[in-house]
Every structure is written in structure tokens, then in C-alpha cells.
Design a protein around this motif. Sequence first.
Motif, mmCIF file in Angstrom:
data_model
loop_
_atom_site.group_PDB
_atom_site.id
_atom_site.type_symbol
_atom_site.label_atom_id
_atom_site.label_comp_id
_atom_site.label_asym_id
_atom_site.label_seq_id
_atom_site.Cartn_x
_atom_site.Cartn_y
_atom_site.Cartn_z
ATOM 1 N N HIS A 244 0.860 -1.134 -0.029
ATOM 2 C CA HIS A 244 0.157 0.161 -0.317
ATOM 3 C C HIS A 244 0.305 1.656 -0.053
ATOM 4 O O HIS A 244 1.822 1.239 0.771
ATOM 5 C CB HIS A 244 -0.826 0.145 1.469
ATOM 6 C CG HIS A 244 -1.826 -1.200 1.370
ATOM 7 N ND1 HIS A 244 -2.997 -1.106 0.231
ATOM 8 C CD2 HIS A 244 -1.285 -2.378 1.883
ATOM 9 C CE1 HIS A 244 -3.220 -2.474 1.137
ATOM 10 N NE2 HIS A 244 -3.314 -3.056 1.810
ATOM 11 N N ASP A 245 0.562 2.371 -0.962
ATOM 12 C CA ASP A 245 0.878 3.591 -0.774
ATOM 13 C C ASP A 245 0.749 4.685 0.770
ATOM 14 O O ASP A 245 -0.250 4.728 1.027
ATOM 15 C CB ASP A 245 0.558 4.431 -1.928
ATOM 16 C CG ASP A 245 1.523 3.943 -3.403
ATOM 17 O OD1 ASP A 245 1.995 2.812 -2.909
ATOM 18 O OD2 ASP A 245 0.979 4.424 -4.029
ATOM 19 N N LEU A 246 1.680 4.956 1.606
ATOM 20 C CA LEU A 246 1.279 6.170 2.019
ATOM 21 C C LEU A 246 0.352 6.940 1.743
ATOM 22 O O LEU A 246 0.278 8.004 2.748
ATOM 23 C CB LEU A 246 2.531 6.345 2.846
ATOM 24 C CG LEU A 246 2.570 5.050 4.170
ATOM 25 C CD1 LEU A 246 4.521 5.548 4.494
ATOM 26 C CD2 LEU A 246 1.916 4.238 5.065
ATOM 27 N N PHE A 247 1.452 7.413 0.776
ATOM 28 C CA PHE A 247 1.047 9.617 -0.101
ATOM 29 C C PHE A 247 0.610 8.560 -1.588
ATOM 30 O O PHE A 247 0.355 8.230 -1.766
ATOM 31 C CB PHE A 247 1.925 9.983 0.170
ATOM 32 C CG PHE A 247 2.837 10.006 1.416
ATOM 33 C CD1 PHE A 247 1.976 11.077 2.559
ATOM 34 C CD2 PHE A 247 3.314 9.435 1.967
ATOM 35 C CE1 PHE A 247 3.168 11.405 3.686
ATOM 36 C CE2 PHE A 247 4.164 9.668 3.317
ATOM 37 C CZ PHE A 247 4.020 9.990 3.681
ATOM 38 N N ALA A 248 -0.654 9.955 -1.592
ATOM 39 C CA ALA A 248 -1.174 9.872 -2.772
ATOM 40 C C ALA A 248 -0.559 10.616 -3.779
ATOM 41 O O ALA A 248 0.516 11.371 -3.722
ATOM 42 C CB ALA A 248 -2.524 10.607 -3.030
ATOM 43 N N GLY A 249 0.032 10.044 -5.003
ATOM 44 C CA GLY A 249 0.441 11.056 -6.032
ATOM 45 C C GLY A 249 0.044 10.509 -7.540
ATOM 46 O O GLY A 249 0.962 9.410 -7.243
ATOM 47 N N ASP A 250 0.560 10.447 -8.259
ATOM 48 C CA ASP A 250 0.716 10.492 -9.776
ATOM 49 C C ASP A 250 1.972 10.087 -10.478
ATOM 50 O O ASP A 250 2.622 9.208 -11.088
ATOM 51 C CB ASP A 250 -0.585 10.855 -10.601
ATOM 52 C CG ASP A 250 -2.015 10.849 -10.748
ATOM 53 O OD1 ASP A 250 -2.270 9.567 -9.910
ATOM 54 O OD2 ASP A 250 -2.857 11.270 -10.333
ATOM 55 N N THR A 251 2.296 10.799 -10.143
ATOM 56 C CA THR A 251 3.625 11.482 -10.826
ATOM 57 C C THR A 251 4.976 10.865 -9.712
ATOM 58 O O THR A 251 5.419 11.369 -8.700
ATOM 59 C CB THR A 251 4.135 13.229 -11.144
ATOM 60 O OG1 THR A 251 3.309 13.832 -11.868
ATOM 61 C CG2 THR A 251 5.484 13.451 -11.911
ATOM 62 N N PRO A 252 5.726 9.982 -10.131
ATOM 63 C CA PRO A 252 6.924 9.582 -9.098
ATOM 64 C C PRO A 252 7.824 10.360 -9.263
ATOM 65 O O PRO A 252 8.592 11.755 -9.224
ATOM 66 C CB PRO A 252 8.041 8.450 -10.634
ATOM 67 C CG PRO A 252 6.703 7.947 -11.348
ATOM 68 C CD PRO A 252 5.476 9.804 -11.341
ATOM 69 N N PRO A 253 7.945 10.624 -8.262
ATOM 70 C CA PRO A 253 9.500 12.029 -6.977
ATOM 71 C C PRO A 253 10.049 11.830 -8.034
ATOM 72 O O PRO A 253 10.836 13.314 -7.949
ATOM 73 C CB PRO A 253 9.257 11.420 -5.696
ATOM 74 C CG PRO A 253 8.244 10.257 -5.176
ATOM 75 C CD PRO A 253 7.994 9.914 -6.740
ATOM 76 N N ALA A 254 11.141 10.861 -8.333
ATOM 77 C CA ALA A 254 12.077 11.354 -9.257
ATOM 78 C C ALA A 254 12.280 11.780 -10.770
ATOM 79 O O ALA A 254 13.025 13.155 -10.979
ATOM 80 C CB ALA A 254 12.973 9.996 -9.051
ATOM 81 N N GLU A 255 10.560 11.559 -10.793
ATOM 82 C CA GLU A 255 10.080 12.362 -12.100
ATOM 83 C C GLU A 255 10.005 13.991 -11.590
ATOM 84 O O GLU A 255 10.488 14.625 -13.066
ATOM 85 C CB GLU A 255 9.104 11.565 -12.750
ATOM 86 C CG GLU A 255 9.022 11.852 -14.055
ATOM 87 C CD GLU A 255 7.380 11.348 -14.966
ATOM 88 O OE1 GLU A 255 7.096 12.005 -15.549
ATOM 89 O OE2 GLU A 255 8.133 9.775 -14.676
ATOM 90 N N ARG A 256 9.359 13.843 -11.459
ATOM 91 C CA ARG A 256 9.169 15.459 -10.716
ATOM 92 C C ARG A 256 10.352 16.787 -10.312
ATOM 93 O O ARG A 256 10.324 17.540 -10.687
ATOM 94 C CB ARG A 256 7.945 15.544 -9.338
ATOM 95 C CG ARG A 256 7.678 17.050 -8.857
ATOM 96 C CD ARG A 256 6.789 17.089 -7.790
ATOM 97 N NE ARG A 256 6.573 18.511 -6.990
ATOM 98 C CZ ARG A 256 5.418 19.142 -6.647
ATOM 99 N NH1 ARG A 256 5.090 17.543 -6.414
ATOM 100 N NH2 ARG A 256 5.433 19.830 -6.151
ATOM 101 N N LEU A 257 11.114 15.532 -9.404
ATOM 102 C CA LEU A 257 12.464 16.167 -9.342
ATOM 103 C C LEU A 257 13.600 16.594 -10.409
ATOM 104 O O LEU A 257 14.968 16.753 -10.240
ATOM 105 C CB LEU A 257 13.082 15.617 -7.985
ATOM 106 C CG LEU A 257 11.942 15.408 -6.527
ATOM 107 C CD1 LEU A 257 13.221 15.151 -5.263
ATOM 108 C CD2 LEU A 257 11.812 17.009 -6.370
#
Length: 420
Positions: free
Chosen positions: A285-298
Motif C-alpha cells: 500500500h502507498d502511504l501518500f497519494a500522487g501520480d507522478t513519481p517523485p524522481a521524475e518530478r525532481l
Amino acid sequence: MTPDDTTRDDATAVDDRLEPALRQVREPNADVDVIDAGLVQRATLDGGVACVGLDAATLDAGTIREVTTAVDSAVRDVPAVDSVTVRRAAPTSDPGATGTDAFERVIAVASAKGGVGKSTVATQLACALAANGDDVALFDADIHGPNVPALLDVSGPVHATEDGAPRPVRSEGLEVMSVGLLSDGAPLAWRGAMAHDAVSDLFADTAWTNTDTLVVDLPPGTGDVVLTTLQEVSLDGAVVVTTPFHSALSDTEKTVELLRENDVPVLGTAVNMAGFTCERCDHDHDLFAGDTPPAERLDTTALARLPFTPALQETPTPTAIPDPVADLAAAVEERYDAVWSVDLPESGVDLRGVPADERRDAVADAFGALEAGEEFVVASDRDPTPVRAFLGDLADGDAPERFEVRRQNPETWLARTVHP
């Protein structure tokens, strides 16, 4: 500070029959026994004869006499002991190399916010790199929240070399330095200048003996200590730690930008608390919502997704590396090699270190040897963008249509093109 090492390591030979007695003897300048204080180099028992070697090179004469007398008395009371000899052993430890320039590489672990697990990742990464064979040191630069000693379950006192340089504490082969080892546990309410000076002095003066890799646990955010480190320490790479939470990512973008502005290669992102596995259903299970992978956003490389799991909350040690941390260390090594290893094709030209008046000839010779359509790569220690116009002159004004320039690391730029 008091002299010499603070913890017993595997090189310290202490007979099991003598250890309980020696642990009853306290180091007068600190609330630890003489073994944990690093004063006992060896303690042997053979045929009723006990020999204890004390490394007390920088203790004052009165303290030496006090410790020697206490050790003699304690060991003499051991039933198997008939006679005792206590000697000051000649120091065998390396006096250590001071300053961060002593290291083969320095890797920072950074975050934009507190509470994302940065120090946990830093300690786990240091242990994993040590498990892979590196001699690793860990510097806790988080001066207002020095958590590394608690995470590794180490404590002071910090001892000094004969020259007065602070020695790091040893923990299962790791060397550790933290302002938390120098304080008595009281809150550290230091203003900017004081914090700056404290970190700068520790960076410059700590006497390290593990000099392969230094992992630096930076404070969260972009404050004075972070800026001091970026400006005064030559960092070979940085691992950015964040959670997938949207506000954490928003702030982390600023940290990534700051690192790049200061010519620190961002090795990638470790996403902590990325999810958890339910004990009942065994589903992830994910703990946080979000569609864009963090590394991609950064706009960074994804190094690892670290789960929220009890295994990562245990005391880190090089002898027991959780699988996600082992994967993180492998990814860091791979990215480090990618950033710092420059493999030029035989048709390329390396201008790094070439005198300015010889560079044009080097480029002309290498470019002139190519056939139409062959790739041409230039490695340089400065921006090679002007090379494009020069190549146009060499090709009778037909400048290459594609000319890609990328800064691979603070010391190397790469330019790629195709001979027209």
C-alpha cells in the motif's frame, strides 16, 4: 575532549576472564569504563599472570596513576589471577588524516524537510557501503538535531590525538563524528555564526583513519550549515531524501536546485516511507497519494523506494543490511560511477588539462580523422560550446546541426556531435 578512541573494536584483545573486572574501572574524565573509553589496548591472562596494556598517551600524569592503580586493584581481585602487570602501551593507532580532502570521495545526504528519514538513510547508506568493503566515515552535520549517535547507539566522550585533533567514535568498523557526541544532551541553541564555526572546525580538524568514503548527513533545508558545507567541502555527489508527500516534494525541488547551483552532482533520490506491506493481507500500500513519481518530478535519478518497515527502524549495522538499503547502496555506486567515469570513444578527444594553445590543434586532428556520419565526442574542463563554431570552420562553414553539451560532473563537460 579526552584522548584516544572511545569504543572497543575487534583489534582490542581482552581476555574474557578479565573483562568484567576492567569494566568496573571508570575513565575519570567521562562516565564510561576504561574499555569503552579505548584505554585498554590488551588484557591477557596466562598461567595466573595478568598483563594489561593501557593506551593513555595524552592523559595527564595524575589521571594515569589513578587509572593504573584502579586497573591493578580490579584485576588482582579476579580469582584466576596470581600477579598483575599494568603497562602503558605504545599507541598503535594511526594518528589520522584531518579534513575532508583525506577522503577518496564525499557523498552528502540531503533533504528539504525534517522528519523524512534523512538521518536514517544516511546511517543505513554508510553501513551498506561499509558492508561492500569501503572504509567508511559518517559525519553528522545536522547541528541542531544530531540524531546519528542515537541511531547508531554510540556515545562520547570524544577523545583527542596528541595534537589535540578530535578522534571519531568507532562503531562496528564505521567512524562517526557528530556534535551530538560533544554535547551533554542539552538543546543546541546556536546562532548562525556559532553553528558555522562549529561545523567548519569539525570538518577541518577531525582525525579520520577510514578514508575511502565520507557520508555527510546534512541538516534539512537550505540554511547556514548547508551552505557552509556546499561552499567549504568538495562534495562528489548528493543523495536527496524525500517522502512522496506533495509538500515535501515541493520543498525538495529547492534543495535539488541549490545543490546543482553549487556544482554538486545529484546522484538521485531516495524516496523514504514509499509504502508498506499489510501484515494481514500481505498487499503493498502507498502511504501518500500522487501520480507522478517523485524522481521524475525532481528531474533526478530514482535510486530507491524505501518502505515503511520495522527492518529500517532497527539500529543500522554493516553486518545486517536490509535488502532495500543494499539496493540503495548499489544504485548510489552505479550513479557515482556514471557521473565520474568518462569513457571516450577512440575517435573522441580529451581536452582536460590540455594547455589552451594546444586545444585547437587537438580538436582539428581528431575531427579531421573522422569520416562523414561518425560521432565526435569532446571532453573538456570548461564549457565546450564554442567548439561548434570551430568545427564549422574546419568543415568549410558547414557547422554540425546536432551539438549536444552536457556537464557530467563539476570537472567534466561533454560535447557530442556527428561529422557532417
